[in-house]
Write a protein that holds these residues in place. Structure first.
Motif, PDB file in Angstrom:
ATOM      1  N   GLU A 173       0.848  -1.213   0.000  1.00 51.91           N
ATOM      2  CA  GLU A 173       0.000   0.000   0.000  1.00 51.91           C
ATOM      3  C   GLU A 173       0.878   1.256   0.000  1.00 51.91           C
ATOM      4  OE1 GLU A 173      -2.138  -0.552   3.598  1.00 51.91           O
ATOM      5  OE2 GLU A 173      -3.436  -2.112   2.793  1.00 51.91           O
ATOM      6  N   ASN A 174       1.950   1.203   0.765  1.00 52.81           N
ATOM      7  CA  ASN A 174       2.860   2.346   0.846  1.00 52.81           C
ATOM      8  C   ASN A 174       3.458   2.627  -0.526  1.00 52.81           C
ATOM      9  OD1 ASN A 174       4.667   4.320   1.693  1.00 52.81           O
ATOM     10  ND2 ASN A 174       6.165   2.837   2.422  1.00 52.81           N
TER      11      ASN A 174
ATOM     12  N   SER B 162       0.892   3.974  -2.946  1.00 53.71           N
ATOM     13  CA  SER B 162       0.498   5.337  -2.544  1.00 53.71           C
ATOM     14  C   SER B 162       1.620   6.317  -2.850  1.00 53.71           C
ATOM     15  CB  SER B 162       0.156   5.382  -1.048  1.00 53.71           C
ATOM     16  OG  SER B 162      -0.898   4.509  -0.763  1.00 53.71           O
TER      17      SER B 162
ATOM     18  N   VAL C  42      -0.415   8.452  -5.386  1.00 52.67           N
ATOM     19  CA  VAL C  42      -1.306   9.382  -4.660  1.00 52.67           C
ATOM     20  C   VAL C  42      -0.661  10.756  -4.525  1.00 52.67           C
ATOM     21  CG1 VAL C  42      -2.520   9.794  -2.476  1.00 52.67           C
ATOM     22  CG2 VAL C  42      -2.356   7.461  -3.386  1.00 52.67           C
TER      23      VAL C  42
ATOM     24  N   HIS D 227     -11.981   1.159   2.644  1.00 50.72           N
ATOM     25  CA  HIS D 227     -10.537   0.983   2.825  1.00 50.72           C
ATOM     26  C   HIS D 227     -10.281   0.391   4.201  1.00 50.72           C
ATOM     27  CE1 HIS D 227      -9.315   3.362  -0.696  1.00 50.72           C
ATOM     28  NE2 HIS D 227     -10.296   4.174  -0.385  1.00 50.72           N
TER      29      HIS D 227
ATOM     30  N   THR E  63      -4.637   0.959   4.669  1.00 51.23           N
ATOM     31  CA  THR E  63      -4.777   1.537   3.331  1.00 51.23           C
ATOM     32  C   THR E  63      -5.180   3.007   3.471  1.00 51.23           C
ATOM     33  OG1 THR E  63      -5.886  -0.565   2.873  1.00 51.23           O
ATOM     34  CG2 THR E  63      -5.682   0.970   1.048  1.00 51.23           C
TER      35      THR E  63
ATOM     36  N   ASN F  24      -2.237   4.998   4.671  1.00 49.43           N
ATOM     37  CA  ASN F  24      -1.199   5.178   3.649  1.00 49.43           C
ATOM     38  C   ASN F  24      -1.614   6.226   2.626  1.00 49.43           C
ATOM     39  OD1 ASN F  24       1.368   3.713   3.696  1.00 49.43           O
ATOM     40  ND2 ASN F  24       0.065   1.944   4.105  1.00 49.43           N
ATOM     41  N   ILE F  25      -2.889   6.245   2.271  1.00 47.62           N
ATOM     42  CA  ILE F  25      -3.377   7.248   1.310  1.00 47.62           C
ATOM     43  C   ILE F  25      -3.334   8.632   1.960  1.00 47.62           C
ATOM     44  CG2 ILE F  25      -5.419   8.017   0.010  1.00 47.62           C
ATOM     45  CD1 ILE F  25      -6.098   4.938  -0.250  1.00 47.62           C
TER      46      ILE F  25
ATOM     47  N   ARG G  25       0.026  10.357   2.215  1.00 44.93           N
ATOM     48  CA  ARG G  25       0.521  11.013   0.976  1.00 44.93           C
ATOM     49  C   ARG G  25      -0.340  12.214   0.615  1.00 44.93           C
ATOM     50  NH1 ARG G  25       5.609   8.970   0.247  1.00 44.93           N
ATOM     51  NH2 ARG G  25       5.504   6.946   1.245  1.00 44.93           N
TER      52      ARG G  25
END
Ligand code: PLP
Length: 463
Positions: free
Chosen positions: A104-105, A108, A112, A123, A127, A130-131, A134
């Protein structure tokens, strides 16, 4: 088939567990700041904190680990995993990662931007974080039935297609670097998503030119639900169903700690070659060389074998049956739960059980603490501690719709009598639920506060 099929395996090695006396459990909780994550595992009797990385590996997986090739580059074990990945998921490229959130990192970090919006049915917390880390906005567009705990729809994890369409219209496809869907929907009760829904979601994303990535943690359990619940799939194997699911997407990330039946690992898979090149560069920076990605060769072997075992239908029938068994018994004990039971966990509706504790005093935390103090059982709050946050525009607190406690069942780990014990503890709590008090937070970090926050029971405060 029996309603709750017996384990399609027998036990060859055992790990002792111990129920500490009640005064020690109270002591452990005080020391942990009443955060169940901070209680040492040796003080937990039945650990239902998570199904992630906590299951038992098979003899074939342990045997495969002995064949792990620990070469830095191009290890044999990587190619074993690659073969399995191609067979089940069918994406052109993949990289191993040390677990799901590492994948996920990476996605992103690469995709992202501060004005990005990422839609999904729901999510999961890592998740989501992580979003947000960013600067992006994760958006949950699950169908409204998901929020009615008593609704028994077969596929309560489905995306609301109308909401997805209007969301894309509103923010514009150029602000959506990728769209997602989580199967099964962990944050919403472990509910499955139908193939019909995945097909429709894929069509919408494709129509708008938005790359579609699946959060595939529990794809095998989701495939089994499709086989047993969705018309037209009874005669397809879970593997065929999985192939069909992933053929609809442009990529996927997975925490292998769930349906790949291992204790560590994950991956990020995709079809786009340019993205893959960028992923490799990011991976080398954060995880390791693309043929091991933060894992040992033996881990790759365990995942390759576990991915196949996780799709075995005798195993899945037992697995889903065990969850259903616990659900039935918990309901018999008078607890409101999210219906129908999902694949990997039971979600107790703590908000409905403890109406005298308001959301800002965390009814889920109150129930999770009582479970441990009464019986050494560890569950996990999935409610306001995990998801409540300040609205950046109004400054007001936004609370989740449900205050849940999740009892996640590790794979191939606990027996039916362990499940019966959990129900006995719950019945004890039910008999004195009015005496449970709320909690206040005494420390919290900026993101993912449920892991490290500290609490105190409100009743212990001087008036
Ligand atoms: C749906 C979902 N996505 C992502 C993750 C993150 O995976 P990991 O814990 O391996 O980082 C989890 C873990 O529980 C999950 O359930």
């Amino acid at each position: 088939m029996p309603k709750h099929p017996a384990e399609p395996f027998r036990i060859k090695m055992v790990e002792p567990i111990q129920l500490q006396p009640k005064d020690k459990r109270v002591e452990a909780m005080i020391k942990a700041g009443f955060n169940i994550f901070a209680v040492p595992a040796k003080d937990v009797f039945i650990d239902l904190l998570t199904d992630s990385g906590t299951g038992s590996m098979s003899q074939s997986q342990w045997a495969a680990m002995m064949e792990g090739d620990e070469s830095y580059a191009g290890a044999r074990s990587f190619y074993h995993l690659k073969e399995t990945m191609e067979d089940i998921f069918g994406f052109k490229f993949f990289v191993p990662t040390h677990q799901g959130r590492a994948a996920e990192n990476i996605i992103s970090a690469l995709m992202v931007k501060p004005d990005s919006c990422i839609p999904s049915n729901m999510h999961f917390d890592t998740t989501y974080a992580n979003i947000r880390a960013r600067g992006g906005s994760p958006v949950n567009l699950v169908n409204d039935r998901a929020f009615i705990p008593t609704a028994t729809d077969d596929f309560k994890g489905n995306m609301d297609l109308g909401k997805l369409e209007s969301f894309i219209q509103d923010v514009g496809a150029d602000h959506i670097p990728f769209g997602s869907i989580t199967i099964t929907n962990n944050a919403g009760g472990g509910q499955p998503v139908s193939l019909e829904n995945i097909k429709a979601v894929s069509k919408i994303y494709r129509k708008h030119g938005i790359p579609f990535f699946i959060d595939a943690c529990r794809y095998a359990e989701n495939s089994y639900f499709i086989k047993t619940r969705e018309p037209g799939y009874a005669d397809k194997s879970t593997k065929e169903i999985a192939r069909e699911i992933f053929s609809l997407a442009d990529g996927a990330w997975m925490s292998s700690k769930k349906d790949a039946l291992v204790n560590i690992g994950g991956f990020l898979a995709m079809n786009d070659e340019e993205l893959y090149q960028n992923v490799c560069n990011e991976l080398i920076l954060r995880e390791g060389f693309p043929t091991y990605g933060g894992l040992a060769g033996r881990d790759l072997e365990a995942i390759a074998t576990g991915l196949r075992e996780g799709l075995d239908e005798a195993y899945l029938a037992y697995r889903i049956g065990q969850t259903a068994y616990l659900a039935e018994r918990i309901q018999d004990a008078g607890f409101p739960i999210i219906l129908p039971p999902g694949g990997h966990a039971i979600y107790i509706d703590a908000g409905a059980l403890l109406p005298h504790i308001p959301q800002h005093e965390f009814p889920g935390q109150a129930l999770a603490a009582a479970l441990y103090i009464e019986g050494g059982v560890r569950g996990c709050e999935i409610g306001s501690i995990m998801f409540a946050h300040e609205d950046p525009e109004t400054g007001e607190m936004v609370y989740p719709k449900l205050e849940l406690v999740r009892l996640a069942i590790p794979r191939r780990m606990y027996t039916q009598s362990h499940m019966d014990y959990v129900v006995e503890v719950l019945a004890e709590i039910a008999s004195k639920k009015e005496t449970l008090s709320g909690y206040r937070i005494t420390y919290e970090p900026r993101l993912l506060r449920h892991f490290t926050a500290r609490f105190e029971p409100i009743q212990l405060q001087p008036a």
